[in-house]
Design a protein around this motif. Structure first.
Motif, short mmCIF file in Angstrom:
data_model
loop_
_atom_site.label_atom_id
_atom_site.label_comp_id
_atom_site.label_asym_id
_atom_site.label_seq_id
_atom_site.Cartn_x
_atom_site.Cartn_y
_atom_site.Cartn_z
N LEU A 274 2.07 2.08 10.38
CA LEU A 274 0.63 1.89 10.43
C LEU A 274 -0.01 2.35 9.13
O LEU A 274 0.02 3.54 8.79
CB LEU A 274 0.03 2.68 11.60
N ALA A 275 -0.58 1.41 8.38
CA ALA A 275 -1.25 1.75 7.13
C ALA A 275 -2.49 2.60 7.42
O ALA A 275 -3.27 2.28 8.33
CB ALA A 275 -1.64 0.48 6.38
N THR A 276 -2.67 3.67 6.65
CA THR A 276 -3.79 4.58 6.87
C THR A 276 -4.77 4.61 5.71
O THR A 276 -5.95 4.89 5.91
CB THR A 276 -3.29 6.01 7.13
N ARG A 277 -4.33 4.36 4.49
CA ARG A 277 -5.26 4.28 3.36
C ARG A 277 -4.55 3.67 2.16
O ARG A 277 -3.31 3.74 2.05
CB ARG A 277 -5.84 5.64 2.99
N VAL A 278 -5.35 3.10 1.28
CA VAL A 278 -4.86 2.58 0.01
C VAL A 278 -4.81 3.72 -0.99
O VAL A 278 -5.68 4.61 -1.01
CB VAL A 278 -5.77 1.45 -0.51
N LEU A 279 -3.78 3.74 -1.82
CA LEU A 279 -3.63 4.75 -2.86
C LEU A 279 -4.05 4.17 -4.21
O LEU A 279 -3.91 2.96 -4.45
CB LEU A 279 -2.18 5.22 -2.92
N PHE A 280 -4.54 5.04 -5.10
CA PHE A 280 -5.08 4.58 -6.37
C PHE A 280 -4.51 5.41 -7.52
O PHE A 280 -4.14 6.58 -7.34
CB PHE A 280 -6.61 4.69 -6.38
N ASP A 281 -4.47 4.80 -8.70
CA ASP A 281 -4.03 5.53 -9.88
C ASP A 281 -5.23 6.16 -10.58
O ASP A 281 -6.37 6.08 -10.10
CB ASP A 281 -3.25 4.61 -10.82
N ALA A 282 -4.98 6.80 -11.71
CA ALA A 282 -6.03 7.52 -12.42
C ALA A 282 -7.14 6.61 -12.92
O ALA A 282 -8.28 7.05 -13.11
CB ALA A 282 -5.43 8.29 -13.59
N ASP A 283 -6.84 5.33 -13.11
CA ASP A 283 -7.84 4.37 -13.58
C ASP A 283 -8.61 3.71 -12.44
O ASP A 283 -9.43 2.83 -12.70
CB ASP A 283 -7.17 3.29 -14.42
N GLU A 290 -0.54 4.53 1.85
CA GLU A 290 -0.05 5.60 2.72
C GLU A 290 0.03 5.05 4.13
O GLU A 290 -0.86 4.32 4.57
CB GLU A 290 -0.98 6.79 2.67
N TYR A 291 1.11 5.40 4.85
CA TYR A 291 1.24 4.89 6.21
C TYR A 291 1.93 5.93 7.08
O TYR A 291 2.54 6.89 6.61
CB TYR A 291 2.01 3.57 6.24
N LEU A 292 1.77 5.74 8.39
CA LEU A 292 2.42 6.58 9.39
C LEU A 292 3.57 5.79 10.00
O LEU A 292 3.36 4.66 10.49
CB LEU A 292 1.44 7.01 10.47
N LYS A 293 4.75 6.36 9.97
CA LYS A 293 5.93 5.71 10.54
C LYS A 293 6.09 6.18 11.98
O LYS A 293 6.18 7.38 12.26
CB LYS A 293 7.17 6.09 9.72
#
Length: 623
Positions: A274-283, A290-293
């Protein structure tokens, strides 16, 4: 040995449905390494009533309620509590059931398998809105050819080998399509009378019945997807093409498993994730998810787990692509800080991009039922328990077709409402005869189909709806919670002229004209809903307001300018966020056609082309 999360993936795709599954498969075939997240498991896994609920076309309603793969969203049609309470399907404190599927293949694992192409104007509108001519209908048609493997026009399938093919069908795609009603069921006198009397009544209402009949024959005997060198879209009596192969459901699941088998190092399918949030880089560019297995983590699940999932992350070298659908994609964007600031701040979510259009513009088609009791049960349903090992199941298993090879749709009629006729718009009404009792979604609705073998339901569907007022909002910052969904039907919505409501009323009257000969002859004993007491426009309007439903939610992250409520540009990229795209039902500015699966397949094929073109001209070091 390193796990799949440690591999350098080019793309992370969230959702394996009509959008995500189609896109992921095409990217992997093109040589990209794709990590595909799916919150559910395999819909053919060992569980009660499986794999039959998945495989048997007639069991699709039971698939919608199969606890192994059901996400039972609860939605509101009205903010007004008194009006909402008039819908008998509404459960106080919960809402109206809106079935979704948590399974490999997404909602293609439980839908009614109908494959009908949208109208040309649906694509041309996006082209005008964005100025991107690649969205024009003449170009979009080629994506349908990549999807379809037409099996319901055998003569033209053969003649295409000598260069004769005026149909415009696809013959080499990954999705086989067949007719909804096998000819073997036409021994049922009641069914034959329904087909005959409906056709006769409809044809006699036309200005030139004979000419119209000849035109209908020439244009494919009711094939709604045939391409003709003429202006205008299909109108009249049609059959509903189904995504089946040898009378078994086929869809995105089979597509994904085939590609994963052929390219095991390129496509990884992470199920029960289950996807919980999108991850981002410094830019500020998207670079992972991020997801919950774990199984059954989302609280929409029919039997949600109380065991916390294992938190994991997966990174993308190139892009993250969200394909969770009209409810979950805007939820995931907002959980990631992308959406209306006024919605995010109260939940304590840091605002990354203030994008007011996220979760707005939610649309659906209005549907109502005109239900009848027949003089006697359908002969083609004799012995049907809609379960393994009954007579019809054994016939289906032995390859003898019969009604279990169908989704229950005997025929459809496409026409224009008076408003569409005045505006010279596309046909906006689809009336479908079902050999079942179906009056919308509620807990246990599938049992009505099993328990009432003497019912005929005309399902009335209003397409190209004018209402754009639906919303998807966060209930909380907890990714396990379902969002708050309110469609704001009719007077609560943005259709100030009331065209949608009037069109549905017209469609009910049209159905009554078609069923009048069957009532007169006694084959139909009575109309159960709306019922003979509902005759005036006011009475029918009250019936429509109180009972209408939908199941094609879309448009909640639309393509368009951000200043006008748009969330995406014409390349599916989220405004203000690098390397983040959306490819699912939420991208449409306006709800397309009559059924949403085919247009989603088409945009997924287009998105794959757009993504690959960008990848080929953009070295990774420049990302």
């Amino acid at each position: 040995m390193p796990g799949p999360e440690s591999i350098d993936w080019d793309y992370v795709v969230v959702g394996s449905g009509a959008g995500g599954g189609t896109l992921a498969a095409r990217l992997a075939e093109a040589g990209m390494r794709v990590f595909l997240l799916e919150a559910g498991g395999d819909p053919r896994a060992n569980a009660a009533r499986l794999p039959d609920d998945y495989d048997v076309p007639a069991f699709h309603a039971f698939a919608c309620e199969n606890a192994a793969m059901s996400w039972n969203f609860r939605v509101r049609h009205y903010e007004d509590e008194d009006q909402q309470a008039r819908d008998w399907k509404h459960e106080v404190g919960q809402g109206v059931l809106y079935p979704r599927a948590a399974a490999l293949g997404g909602c293609t694992s439980h839908n009614a398998m109908i494959f009908m192409l949208p109208h040309a104007s649906d694509w041309n509108y996006i082209a005008r809105l964005t100025g991107d001519l690649s969205w024009r209908a003449t170009n979009m048609r080629r994506y349908a050819l990549r999807v379809e493997d037409c099996r319901h026009r055998p003569l033209w399938r053969a003649l295409r080998h000598i260069g004769l093919d005026p149909t415009g069908h696809g013959w080499h795609g990954w999705l086989k399509t067949e007719k909804s009603i096998p000819l073997t069921v036409l021994g049922d006198d009641g069914l034959v009378r329904v087909l005959r009397d409906t056709a006769r009544t409809f044809t006699s209402s036309l200005p030139t019945p004979l000419l119209s009949t000849l035109r209908w024959v020439r244009r494919g005997l009711g094939d709604p997807n045939a391409w003709h060198m003429r202006s205008g879209s299909f109108e009249g009596i049609c059959y509903t093409p189904l995504a089946t192969s040898d009378r078994r459901r086929i869809g995105v699941r089979e597509r994904l498993l085939d590609v994963a088998e052929r390219h095991p190092t390129r496509l990884h399918i992470e199920q029960e994730a289950l996807a919980t949030r999108v991850l981002f880089d410094a830019d500020g560019g998207a670079n992972g998810v991020e997801y919950l297995k774990g199984a059954r983590l989302y609280r929409a699940h029919a039997q949600p787990s109380d065991v916390p999932g294992e938190r994991r992350q997966v990174r993308a070298r190139r892009e993250v692509i969200l394909c969770g659908g009209a409810f979950n994609t805007p939820q995931l964007l907002m959980l990631s800080g992308i959406g209306p600031a006024a919605e995010l701040i109260p939940h304590g979510i840091p605002v990354r991009v203030d994008l007011p259009g996220v979760g707005r513009n939610l649309q659906d088609r209005y549907e109502v039922a005109v239900t009848h009791r027949m003089r006697e049960p359908w002969e083609v349903l004799q012995g049907a328990r809609f379960d393994r090992d009954d007579t019809l199941w054994r016939h289906w298993q032995e390859g003898k077709a019969g009604m279990y090879a169908s989704n229950g749709a005997a025929l459809g009629v496409v026409q224009k409402s008076s408003a569409a006729t005045r505006g010279k718009a596309e046909p906006d009404l689809f009336c479908m005869a079902l050999l079942a009792r179906f009056e919308g979604y509620f807990s246990g609705f599938s049992k009505w189909i099993r328990d009432h073998p003497d019912r005929l339901t005309w399902a009335v569907l209003k397409a190209h709806t004018q209402n754009r007022a639906g919303t998807v909002r966060l209930k909380s910052a907890d990714p396990l919670d379902m969002p708050l969904v309110d469609f704001h039907y009719f007077e609560e919505g943005s259709d100030s002229s009331g065209e949608d409501l009037q069109a549905v009323i017209e469609a009910i009257r049209f159905v009554r004209r078609m069923t009048a000969p069957l009532i007169k002859s006694g084959w139909i004993v009575e109309e159960l809903a709306p019922g003979p007491a509902a005759q005036s426009d006011e009475a029918l309007a009250d019936y429509v307001r109180s009972t209408a439903w939908g199941h094609h939610a879309s448009c909640s992250c639309p393509i368009g300018n951000a200043s006008e409520g748009g969330v995406l540009d014409s390349t599916f990229t989220v405004h203000g966020v690098k390397r983040l795209r959306v490819v699912d039902a939420s991208v449409f500015p306006r709800i397309p056609g009559f059924f949403v699966a085919a247009p989603i397949y088409m945009i997924a094929e287009k998105a794959a082309e757009v993504v690959l073109q960008h990848a080929y001209r953009t070295p990774l070091s420049a990302n």
